[in-house]
Design an enzyme around this catalytic site. Sequence first.
Site, PDB file in Angstrom:
ATOM      1  N   HIS A  78       0.849  -1.202   0.000  1.00 35.00           N
ATOM      2  CA  HIS A  78       0.000   0.000   0.000  1.00 35.00           C
ATOM      3  C   HIS A  78       0.882   1.249   0.000  1.00 35.00           C
ATOM      4  CE1 HIS A  78      -3.017   2.955   1.173  1.00 35.00           C
ATOM      5  NE2 HIS A  78      -2.291   3.257   2.237  1.00 35.00           N
ATOM      6  N   ASP A 107       6.836  22.257 -25.956  1.00 31.77           N
ATOM      7  CA  ASP A 107       6.782  20.902 -25.413  1.00 31.77           C
ATOM      8  C   ASP A 107       7.799  20.841 -24.291  1.00 31.77           C
ATOM      9  OD1 ASP A 107       6.753  18.033 -25.020  1.00 31.77           O
ATOM     10  OD2 ASP A 107       5.897  17.871 -27.032  1.00 31.77           O
ATOM     11  N   TRP A 143       7.173  -0.259   3.874  1.00 30.67           N
ATOM     12  CA  TRP A 143       7.658   0.441   2.673  1.00 30.67           C
ATOM     13  C   TRP A 143       9.038   1.021   2.919  1.00 30.67           C
ATOM     14  CZ3 TRP A 143       8.977   5.498   1.318  1.00 30.67           C
ATOM     15  CH2 TRP A 143       8.788   6.464   2.305  1.00 30.67           C
ATOM     16  N   SER A 170      13.217   6.619 -13.687  1.00 28.68           N
ATOM     17  CA  SER A 170      12.105   7.377 -14.262  1.00 28.68           C
ATOM     18  C   SER A 170      11.997   8.757 -13.619  1.00 28.68           C
ATOM     19  CB  SER A 170      10.817   6.575 -14.062  1.00 28.68           C
ATOM     20  OG  SER A 170       9.704   7.410 -14.186  1.00 28.68           O
ATOM     21  N   SER A 171      12.081   8.792 -12.285  1.00 26.66           N
ATOM     22  CA  SER A 171      11.941  10.073 -11.585  1.00 26.66           C
ATOM     23  C   SER A 171      13.074  11.017 -11.928  1.00 26.66           C
ATOM     24  CB  SER A 171      11.936   9.857 -10.069  1.00 26.66           C
ATOM     25  OG  SER A 171      10.775   9.202  -9.687  1.00 26.66           O
ATOM     26  N   HIS A 254      13.070  11.942   3.802  1.00 27.33           N
ATOM     27  CA  HIS A 254      12.426  13.193   4.178  1.00 27.33           C
ATOM     28  C   HIS A 254      12.262  14.166   3.017  1.00 27.33           C
ATOM     29  CE1 HIS A 254      10.119  15.401   6.931  1.00 27.33           C
ATOM     30  NE2 HIS A 254      10.564  16.450   6.300  1.00 27.33           N
ATOM     31  N   GLU A 256      11.812  13.247   0.153  1.00 28.41           N
ATOM     32  CA  GLU A 256      10.717  12.595  -0.572  1.00 28.41           C
ATOM     33  C   GLU A 256       9.359  13.096  -0.080  1.00 28.41           C
ATOM     34  OE1 GLU A 256      10.429  10.589  -3.064  1.00 28.41           O
ATOM     35  OE2 GLU A 256       8.367   9.891  -2.816  1.00 28.41           O
ATOM     36  N   TYR A 258       8.702  15.987   0.959  1.00 30.31           N
ATOM     37  CA  TYR A 258       8.468  17.301   0.363  1.00 30.31           C
ATOM     38  C   TYR A 258       8.297  17.214  -1.142  1.00 30.31           C
ATOM     39  CZ  TYR A 258       8.777  19.169   4.884  1.00 30.31           C
ATOM     40  OH  TYR A 258       8.485  19.419   6.183  1.00 30.31           O
ATOM     41  N   SER A 269      -1.568  27.276  -4.664  1.00 30.20           N
ATOM     42  CA  SER A 269      -1.244  28.679  -4.938  1.00 30.20           C
ATOM     43  C   SER A 269      -1.769  29.135  -6.291  1.00 30.20           C
ATOM     44  CB  SER A 269       0.278  28.899  -4.882  1.00 30.20           C
ATOM     45  OG  SER A 269       0.788  28.454  -3.649  1.00 30.20           O
ATOM     46  N   HIS A 303      14.399  12.824  12.346  1.00 29.47           N
ATOM     47  CA  HIS A 303      13.203  12.891  13.186  1.00 29.47           C
ATOM     48  C   HIS A 303      12.277  11.697  12.937  1.00 29.47           C
ATOM     49  CE1 HIS A 303      11.046  15.607  10.009  1.00 29.47           C
ATOM     50  NE2 HIS A 303      10.710  14.364   9.817  1.00 29.47           N
ATOM     51  N   HIS A 304      12.579  10.902  11.898  1.00 33.98           N
ATOM     52  CA  HIS A 304      11.826   9.662  11.699  1.00 33.98           C
ATOM     53  C   HIS A 304      12.366   8.551  12.584  1.00 33.98           C
ATOM     54  CE1 HIS A 304       9.744  11.115   8.047  1.00 33.98           C
ATOM     55  NE2 HIS A 304      10.830  11.843   7.895  1.00 33.98           N
ATOM     56  N   THR A 329       6.501  26.879   6.341  1.00 38.47           N
ATOM     57  CA  THR A 329       5.203  26.265   6.060  1.00 38.47           C
ATOM     58  C   THR A 329       4.079  27.145   6.587  1.00 38.47           C
ATOM     59  OG1 THR A 329       6.354  24.177   6.406  1.00 38.47           O
ATOM     60  CG2 THR A 329       3.977  24.067   6.143  1.00 38.47           C
ATOM     61  N   LYS A 332       3.381  29.968   4.276  1.00 43.79           N
ATOM     62  CA  LYS A 332       2.554  29.589   3.128  1.00 43.79           C
ATOM     63  C   LYS A 332       1.072  29.579   3.511  1.00 43.79           C
ATOM     64  CE  LYS A 332       4.044  27.337  -0.262  1.00 43.79           C
ATOM     65  NZ  LYS A 332       4.811  28.281  -1.055  1.00 43.79           N
ATOM     66  N   ARG A 451       1.331   1.070  15.097  1.00 46.37           N
ATOM     67  CA  ARG A 451       0.962   0.939  13.694  1.00 46.37           C
ATOM     68  C   ARG A 451       1.403  -0.431  13.168  1.00 46.37           C
ATOM     69  NH1 ARG A 451       5.505   4.602  10.566  1.00 46.37           N
ATOM     70  NH2 ARG A 451       4.406   3.867   8.722  1.00 46.37           N
TER      71      ARG A 451
END
Lengths: 538, 305, 51
Positions: A78, A107, A143, A170-171, A254, A256, A258, A269, A303-304, A329, A332, A451
């Site tokens: 998932h 293009d 994951w 790809s990315s 991390h 990722e 963002y 925006s 922090h993870h 943040t 924003k 979890r």
Amino acid sequence: MAHAASIEHDEHHSAPSGFFRRWVCSTNHKDIGTMYLVFSLTMFFIGGSLAMTIRAELFEPGMQLVQPYFFNELTTMHGLVMIFGAIMPAFVGLANWMLPMMVGAPDMALPRMNNWSFWILPFAFALLLSTFFMAGGAPAGGWTMYPPLVLQGGDSIAFLIFSIHLMGISSIMGAINIIATVLNMRAPGMDLLKMPIFVWSWLITAFLLIAVMPVLAGAVTMLLTDKYFGTSFFNAAGGGDPVMYQHVFWFFGHPEVYIMILPAFGIISEIIPTFSRKPLFGYKAMVYALACIAFLSFTVWAHHMFTVGMPLGGELFFMYATMLIAIPTGVKVFNWVTTMWRGSLSFETPMLFAIAFVILFTIGGFSGVMLALVPADFQYQDTYFVVAHFHYVLVTGAAFAIMGAVYYWIPKWSGNMYSETLGKVHFWSSVISVNVLFFPQHFLGLAGMPRRIPDYNVAFANFNMISSIGGFWFGASQLLFIGMIVHCVFFSKKRATSEVWETAHGLEWTLPSPAPHHSFTVPPLIDDSKLAHGDVTH
Amino acid sequence: MRYMKSGGTGRGATGALGMLLALASGAAMANPVPWQLNMTKGVTPIAQQVYDLHMLGFWVCVGIGVVVFAAMGIAMFRFRRSRGAVAERWSHNTRLEVVWTVIPVLILIALAWPATTLLVKEVDTSNSALTIKVTGYQWKWRYDYVDYKGNAVSKVGFMSKLAFDSNKARQLDSGIDPWTVSDNGEHDYLLNVDHMLVLPTHTKIRFVITGGDVIHSWWVPELGWKIDAIPGVVNEAWATIDTAGTYRGQCAELCGQDHAFMPIVVKAVAPAQFGQWLAAQQDAANLDRAARTAQAEPAAAQPRG
Amino acid sequence: MAAMQGHQVMSPQRRPDSIEARRAAARRTAWIMGGVAAACLLAFVLHIVLR
């Protein structure tokens, strides 16, 4: 306007005929964008059906549907499918469609590489999803793929790692294409500080992708050599360190996070000023805030992993750095609210999704600030509080922004207006059910539910049942989204105008709807008053 | 679902009533209760301070949320086009932007300060009177008593795994209703073990924690923290338990198929009682190793083929 | 418009108008960014190997 001449040059039906030539061999940014979006929607439903199975097993205490190991396969897949298959390709699809039109380019800069970026993905996910049918099953280590656990998996690990390599390639190619397009393909007069915020957000995101995807590729390659080639990078018995994997992974992970939210900021925006009929408040501050968040995202990874037993100095550094991210943040969020202030608001479906984004993403941000407090995190870490936090940020954040973007731009893509009734029903059904789904998970986590568990004590029964009901409801609501898209593209009788929304500013709205197959083959003359942000003094 | 009995709602209501009664009587919520909304206050001074920090963070967020969402609500009500609102054209205000950059900085400092002082206290494991070594295995915990009041303890240690009745009920399609798994009226499904970790109250206990195979995480919410049990790494943490009682927790780091089924139960008793218990364990260990094995691991006492 | 020029970060004159020239510049950018990605990978590998 001078570019009107160029539009007449464009053939509306100049797309090559035949499925193979039109789609498989496509080098057209609009067709590739469509393919990305369709792919993403497919993955959203595959990942969603995994989530439905998870919620069904968690509907009540006791094991009713699946074995615990299969449950771990479900949670792992998932996560992978939703992050790499649904959210990221959706943003790339939006970038493909909109970026060339927003900057006045004919293009993407590298159309053939663009084709390759997309067509790698179906193969990557075919590999990944095929592991469900293998002996030993799909990857089940989460994951995040923490060793040593992930290495206990069967040969699905090799498939997982290869598919991540493919997604990474790809990315990276997609990101290179976006950077080259934005830096070099802008129409003369489209200066950097006149670009729409969505373009800015993707430019910054693309740099993040280029910096961190190679790190992920390296980390999973080390897992591969640990499993098959006898190395001990992460094997304590061989002198390695399992915690090092977590540092490397989150150094990717991390930024990722963002990568999955900055383009959403860009979309919001765009939408809020349009439906507030007022220019975006603090354009420059918004750009600087994006850049600031992107920079800080490289300094907060640990922090993870506050509970791995870092030295005090490390814990403090990562706590302070994480709290610092709240400031740009916050800027924003305040700027979005101020954009609405003294505007002239109307509430079409894109605006509804944008407003829900601002409120619910902010709630996800609040729990993020709480999670940054290390002593409190010692309680929150790895509980449903965290699950609630990141689903508020990713579902009501990223996914809602994507849905808002689809409603906002689908008239431009298809030439037809979507059904506002269907859109509103979809919105209200989604926004209510998603809160029924995720809000109680805060309570579960605080009460002590970890979890990634398939079964739980009866004390957690009530909120799990409520959450599951919300989950099924939210899942079913997304069928309305499909219904809206099918109706709009194939059945809607209401033609969209070029501008689509009154007071929508930006080059994309100067093109007819649907946007011609080839647009801006002659660069448009930039008329500052027609831009979302033509006034560069602010 | 098959095991959804008609009494499900009734049970929920009873649980809610139970929680209300518990709140009314001022008793701390020792273990999770149905409809529990908030974090436990715990049974150690640190856990209480963690709770206070959590609530401080929560109220700060509520405060900011009220301001931001109220502004949005007013904007959505007052400045809607259907009420004839006409959009103004301004799009920046430097003073305003400086204000809402600086104020959050001050708020964050106000949060970071107590978090820092508390964290400094949490990492100080010096001057402990009891050391417990905790080892995580797939899917059970091992506890070894290392030293107590400056004296080494030898051979007092045991495995602790999911209690038999929970384990039977948690099998797929077991046909056993989890609500029937209880002990003295407490629903301890998946939160009970065969051998509890016995600890003294009012004693600074140092835990050294490691992993035997994959990464686990040792978490008892009432103690106010969790810490990962990592192979090749020895982590440290401490707790001084104020109140005698039975405190339940779970493994909090995904560790494979039975991650959900390796609970942690701490039984805190008065120091005198603990001293007696430990001495008895020590004697048993010294006199008869087999007897100790039989007590800690009944299955291992079976004659081997 | 003339008054605006002073505020422009990158004036139009600095970038070539013709689409061919812009494409050529874009290809250079792409190679540079590919190099950046490769450098990130290399830095990571060196970080692990020389640790």
